[in-house]
Design a protein around this motif. Structure first.
Motif, mmCIF file in Angstrom:
data_model
loop_
_atom_site.group_PDB
_atom_site.id
_atom_site.type_symbol
_atom_site.label_atom_id
_atom_site.label_comp_id
_atom_site.label_asym_id
_atom_site.label_seq_id
_atom_site.Cartn_x
_atom_site.Cartn_y
_atom_site.Cartn_z
ATOM 1 N N PRO A 426 4.733 5.009 15.093
ATOM 2 C CA PRO A 426 5.286 4.826 16.002
ATOM 3 C C PRO A 426 4.247 3.682 17.065
ATOM 4 N N TYR A 427 3.272 2.738 16.219
ATOM 5 C CA TYR A 427 2.681 2.271 16.751
ATOM 6 C C TYR A 427 2.552 0.786 16.557
ATOM 7 N N PRO A 428 2.404 -0.476 16.698
ATOM 8 C CA PRO A 428 1.789 -1.448 15.905
ATOM 9 C C PRO A 428 0.884 -2.058 15.140
ATOM 10 N N LEU A 429 -0.267 -1.108 15.643
ATOM 11 C CA LEU A 429 -1.686 -2.006 15.129
ATOM 12 C C LEU A 429 -2.128 0.029 15.451
ATOM 13 N N ILE A 430 -2.925 -0.084 13.791
ATOM 14 C CA ILE A 430 -3.833 0.877 13.327
ATOM 15 C C ILE A 430 -5.217 0.599 14.159
ATOM 16 N N HIS A 431 -5.903 0.983 14.454
ATOM 17 C CA HIS A 431 -7.126 0.955 15.024
ATOM 18 C C HIS A 431 -8.120 2.225 14.407
ATOM 19 N N VAL A 432 -9.306 1.323 14.063
ATOM 20 C CA VAL A 432 -10.665 2.215 12.862
ATOM 21 C C VAL A 432 -11.303 2.712 13.676
ATOM 22 N N ALA A 433 -11.967 3.132 14.136
ATOM 23 C CA ALA A 433 -13.265 3.548 15.276
ATOM 24 C C ALA A 433 -13.777 4.045 14.304
ATOM 25 N N VAL A 434 -15.919 3.612 14.815
ATOM 26 C CA VAL A 434 -16.818 4.970 14.676
ATOM 27 C C VAL A 434 -17.187 5.489 15.865
ATOM 28 N N VAL A 435 -16.846 6.257 15.519
ATOM 29 C CA VAL A 435 -16.819 7.755 17.124
ATOM 30 C C VAL A 435 -18.679 8.396 17.029
ATOM 31 N N VAL A 438 -18.697 9.117 12.502
ATOM 32 C CA VAL A 438 -17.772 9.466 12.388
ATOM 33 C C VAL A 438 -16.824 8.522 12.021
ATOM 34 N N LEU A 439 -16.331 8.285 11.188
ATOM 35 C CA LEU A 439 -15.410 7.025 10.802
ATOM 36 C C LEU A 439 -13.440 7.810 11.223
ATOM 37 N N ARG A 440 -13.344 7.240 12.482
ATOM 38 C CA ARG A 440 -11.304 7.468 12.847
ATOM 39 C C ARG A 440 -10.616 6.949 12.802
ATOM 40 N N ILE A 441 -9.424 7.037 12.773
ATOM 41 C CA ILE A 441 -8.326 5.931 12.879
ATOM 42 C C ILE A 441 -6.827 6.717 13.356
ATOM 43 N N GLY A 442 -6.250 5.863 13.796
ATOM 44 C CA GLY A 442 -5.271 6.650 14.636
ATOM 45 C C GLY A 442 -4.537 4.919 15.782
ATOM 46 N N GLY A 443 -3.582 5.207 16.569
ATOM 47 C CA GLY A 443 -3.248 4.324 17.201
ATOM 48 C C GLY A 443 -4.066 3.651 18.453
ATOM 49 N N ARG A 444 -4.361 4.817 18.245
ATOM 50 C CA ARG A 444 -5.684 3.535 20.090
ATOM 51 C C ARG A 444 -6.995 3.396 19.701
ATOM 52 N N PRO A 445 -7.458 2.779 20.428
ATOM 53 C CA PRO A 445 -9.369 2.749 20.001
ATOM 54 C C PRO A 445 -10.177 3.422 20.407
ATOM 55 N N ALA A 450 -10.482 12.125 11.868
ATOM 56 C CA ALA A 450 -11.783 11.710 10.923
ATOM 57 C C ALA A 450 -10.927 11.431 9.427
ATOM 58 N N LEU A 451 -11.688 9.778 8.930
ATOM 59 C CA LEU A 451 -12.097 9.663 7.757
ATOM 60 C C LEU A 451 -13.118 10.107 6.388
ATOM 61 N N VAL A 452 -12.871 10.795 5.478
ATOM 62 C CA VAL A 452 -13.758 11.435 4.784
ATOM 63 C C VAL A 452 -13.652 10.201 3.539
ATOM 64 N N PRO A 453 -14.942 9.649 3.197
ATOM 65 C CA PRO A 453 -14.720 8.436 1.810
ATOM 66 C C PRO A 453 -15.295 9.336 0.366
ATOM 67 N N ALA A 454 -14.001 8.854 -0.417
ATOM 68 C CA ALA A 454 -14.343 9.093 -1.068
ATOM 69 C C ALA A 454 -14.721 8.418 -2.485
ATOM 70 N N ASP A 455 -14.760 7.619 -2.153
ATOM 71 C CA ASP A 455 -15.455 6.498 -2.804
ATOM 72 C C ASP A 455 -15.156 5.324 -2.254
ATOM 73 N N ARG A 456 -15.882 3.683 -2.238
ATOM 74 C CA ARG A 456 -16.563 2.902 -0.998
ATOM 75 C C ARG A 456 -15.448 2.296 -0.125
ATOM 76 N N SER A 457 -13.971 2.226 -1.312
ATOM 77 C CA SER A 457 -12.954 2.237 -1.129
ATOM 78 C C SER A 457 -11.952 3.009 -0.133
ATOM 79 N N ASN A 458 -11.626 4.167 -0.453
ATOM 80 C CA ASN A 458 -10.577 4.943 -0.423
ATOM 81 C C ASN A 458 -11.330 6.602 -0.060
ATOM 82 N N PHE A 459 -10.637 6.805 1.380
ATOM 83 C CA PHE A 459 -10.650 8.026 2.221
ATOM 84 C C PHE A 459 -9.273 8.828 2.636
#
Length: 497
Positions: A426-435, A438-445, A450-459
């Motif tokens: 529902p949104y054109p921009l995906i925001h990734v932020a450290v809060v 913790v790394l978080r991803i969503g439609g707003r800054p 929360a994202l959990v790392p499985a390796d250096r590239s995949n969460f």
């Protein structure tokens, strides 16, 4: 509150067909868990009572299928916060958009009977109202196949509930967007067959087709084609729900407090799209009927060819003729979620194993609870897809996370992924932020999951093991895009300068 819920848990197991069910229900009671477990860290476990209290949900009810048969059912918690009546297997819940799959069952039974054609222009069936002509059609027509798969080009995602005493709209009020309806008119907003767009408005058109062809209201049609044949005696589309049914789960807001008092529950006049009241055991009978039909069982609810069509995604979306579909092979499943203002629900069935689960809750935050119950059921039942991701312990430095954070603009993907499996966001921009580290991803800054790392590239998403994010570096070594994955669906987003 926790003490009252715990007391209700002890009372709520009810046998089905003389079968003692407490053993199975009790196995789930203490088995709730997070979606992600990091290797080397303590295993987290919760009880149903603890999570009901955490989310402010008064009660929940569960039914489980094994090999296409109802194995056990159990109620947990209370029908209404502050009261003592426990949820049982006979407690009726509002199930929101799970209504759409039940509506699909009615439509498909009529297709099998020869009264409806999946690929005919639905305006040929409609008598009281027609889908208005539109230049967007471009020679394409609205069909039942497209309505069932949300590819028909129609608008109106969902509908609000109505409080006790409110005047309820008729189906024609809803379709025309006139008072007392609270949504816009149902109209074509893109060329049929070219996009996937979830549409409760489209399901309302399905309802009108059924009523106009049969000359009866939708409740009568459902009793003839669905409730009666499957023995769903604790199910109804009638609005508002008759208090005479008794044993009704009352509505609760996100604050955990009872709503819609004194009656205790809202009305959902858009019946086919969101108006079903039922129990998990009744709904599980329908799930089992779909599985039996898909397997070609003798005397099954649907013909096998039609059941196979029901369980095949209709391009360009992830939906078959009613349910959402994902997985492959041993994990191939059909499923749907339900969300009315004060209730949340989930159902799924596995086409390979015949296993499945139906979970109803009577709280606005029930969508946070039922994934945890689903994981507990999957683990205790030994399903191959438990919904739990095991990841190695991995610590990212502040520099690593800083390199990843930023805004990413969603792109259209080429090829098969772009055509069939692109996720609708529902949104054109995906925001990734450290809060707070913790790394978080969503439609707003600054917010989101929360994202959990499985390796250096995949969460992996902390609350959903099926949802992954891959961060991709360019030839300069810097992160330039990300790919969101949800089972077979994927969408790409390119980092903003």
């Amino acid at each position: 509150m926790i003490r009252a819920i715990a007391a209700a848990l002890a009372l709520a197991s009810v046998p089905l067909g003389g079968m003692a069910l407490a053993r199975d229900g009790d196995a789930v009671v203490k088995a709730l868990r997070p979606a992600v477990h990091v290797a080397g860290t303590p295993q987290i476990r919760w009880t149903v009572a603890e999570r009901l209290a955490t989310y402010g949900v008064a009660g929940t009810s569960v039914a489980v299928l094994r090999d296409g048969k109802l194995a056990w059912a159990r109620g947990y918690g209370l029908r209404q916060a502050g009261k003592s009546d426990p949820v049982t297997t006979e407690t009726m819940f509002s199930v929101g958009s799970l209504s759409k799959v039940a509506t699909a069952a009615v439509v498909l039974r009529m297709v099998d009977e020869g009264r409806l054609d999946l690929d005919r222009n639905v305006n040929a069936y409609l008598k009281r109202w027609k889908i208005p002509e539109s230049p967007l059609a471009k020679g394409h027509v609205v069909t039942l196949r497209r309505l069932l798969s949300h590819t028909a080009g129609l608008n109106v995602h969902g509908f609000p509930d109505f409080q006790p005493g409110d005047v309820l709209p008729t189906i024609l009020d809803t379709l025309e967007g006139r008072a007392p309806s609270r949504t816009e008119a149902v109209r074509m907003v893109y060329t049929p067959g070219t996009q996937f767009r979830y549409s409760g408005g489209g399901v309302t058109v399905e309802q009108l087709v059924v009523e106009d062809v049969l000359g009866v209201d939708f409740e009568t049609a459902a009793r003839r084609y669905l409730f009666g044949p499957l023995g769903m005696r604790r199910s109804t589309f009638a609005q508002p729900l008759d208090p005479g049914f008794g044993d009704i789960a009352r509505a609760h807001g996100s604050d955990g407090k009872a709503r819609a008092l004194p009656r205790g529950y809202e009305a959902m006049p858009e019946t086919a799209a969101s108006g079903l009241w039922t129990t998990p055991s009744d709904y599980a009978r329908m799930v089992a009927a779909f599985i039996a039909s898909y397997r070609g069982a003798r005397g099954a609810f649907l013909s096998r060819p039609l059941a196979e069509q029901m369980m095949a995604a209709v391009a360009p979306g992830p939906v078959g003729l009613g349910p959402f579909l994902d997985g492959r092979g041993a994990t191939r499943r059909f499923h749907h979620g339900g969300s009315n203002d004060s209730y949340r629900a989930w159902m799924e069935g596995n086409l390979a194993s015949g296993n499945g689960v139906v979970i109803f809750t009577n709280g606005a935050d029930g969508a946070r609870l039922y994934p945890e119950i689903r994981r507990a059921v999957a683990v205790t039942e030994g399903w191959p897809d438990t919904g739990v991701a095991e990841v190695p312990a991995l610590s990212l430095s502040a520099a690593n996370m800083s390199e990843i954070q930023g805004a990413y603009r969603i792109q259209a993907l080429a090829g098969a992924i772009g055509e069939r499996m692109r996720m609708s966001l529902p949104y054109p921009l995906i925001h990734v932020a450290v809060v707070d580290g913790v790394l978080r991803i969503g439609g707003r800054p600054g917010g989101g999951e929360a994202l959990v790392p499985a390796d250096r590239s995949n969460f992996v998403h902390a609350n959903d093991a099926d949802r992954w994010v891959e961060f991709v570096a360019g030839d300069n070594g810097r992160i330039e895009r990300l790919i969101l994955r949800d089972d077979l669906a994927a969408v790409e987003a390119v980092r903003e300068p």
